[in-house]
Design an enzyme around this catalytic site. Sequence first.
Site, PDB file in Angstrom:
ATOM      1  N   HIS A 131      11.098   6.941  -0.282  1.00 22.76           N
ATOM      2  CA  HIS A 131      10.364   6.755   0.973  1.00 22.76           C
ATOM      3  C   HIS A 131      11.196   5.947   1.968  1.00 22.76           C
ATOM      4  CE1 HIS A 131       6.651   8.090  -1.056  1.00 22.76           C
ATOM      5  NE2 HIS A 131       6.224   8.326   0.172  1.00 22.76           N
ATOM      6  N   LYS A 135       8.109   1.262   4.145  1.00 25.62           N
ATOM      7  CA  LYS A 135       6.950   1.367   3.256  1.00 25.62           C
ATOM      8  C   LYS A 135       6.788   0.079   2.460  1.00 25.62           C
ATOM      9  CE  LYS A 135       4.636   4.445  -0.014  1.00 25.62           C
ATOM     10  NZ  LYS A 135       3.402   4.383   0.795  1.00 25.62           N
TER      11      LYS A 135
END
Length: 232
Positions: A131, A135
């Site tokens: 990700h 995040k």
Amino acid sequence: MKIALVGYGKMGKIIDEIAVQRGHQIVARLNETPTAETLGNPDVVIEFSNPKAAFDNIKTCLELKLPVVSGTTGWLTQKQEIEQLALANDTAFLYGSNFSLGVNLFFELNEKLAQLMKNFGEYSCQLEEIHHTHKKDAPSGTAITIAEGIIRNTDFEAWKLDETKGKELGIFAIRQDEVPGTHSVFYRSEVDEIEIKHTAFSRKGFALGAVISAEWILGKKGNFSVRDVLFG
């Protein structure tokens, strides 16, 4: 519908755009804990905030008897309390670790593959998720959902960050630039490897799924998941 957006970051802005394109009205765009006054009397609330704020955001909306669709991950130790609140206030709550159609198809495929692989002990299983660096939680909620699907269908008892060991299913959580989300499941033996993988190209798939879920939940009572929306 009249929609209140609680959490107006990157996802909130894309949800806003898609909701308006689908003919809905955005009555609130909030980055603070909502109140009856700031919510703008919506038909439904879509909540994409952060792990620290999610519980209070959702709790407030449910106590106002508003249906809530939430995609915030990293707070799920309190999910049972939220589900009880939805029932106590005669409204609806829908949680999704990922609202993408492709990811939810991937969830189904993952469980079927786990059922097939259960009896082949020569294969070890490992998860990997990648990700963007912004995040806040690791592993991702999507990776946890994938891991739970494998655990339900195999002899694994729990998941952990790191390499698979014994009855603990391993998840490698990688943070890299602006990657929207990539999730992979590997089954490796001495002679070969089986891999299933989902790669998101943008956040639009997640946002569209959230708006469709908000359309679906209107008028319903109880606790639901994206699976209910997509597969009945």
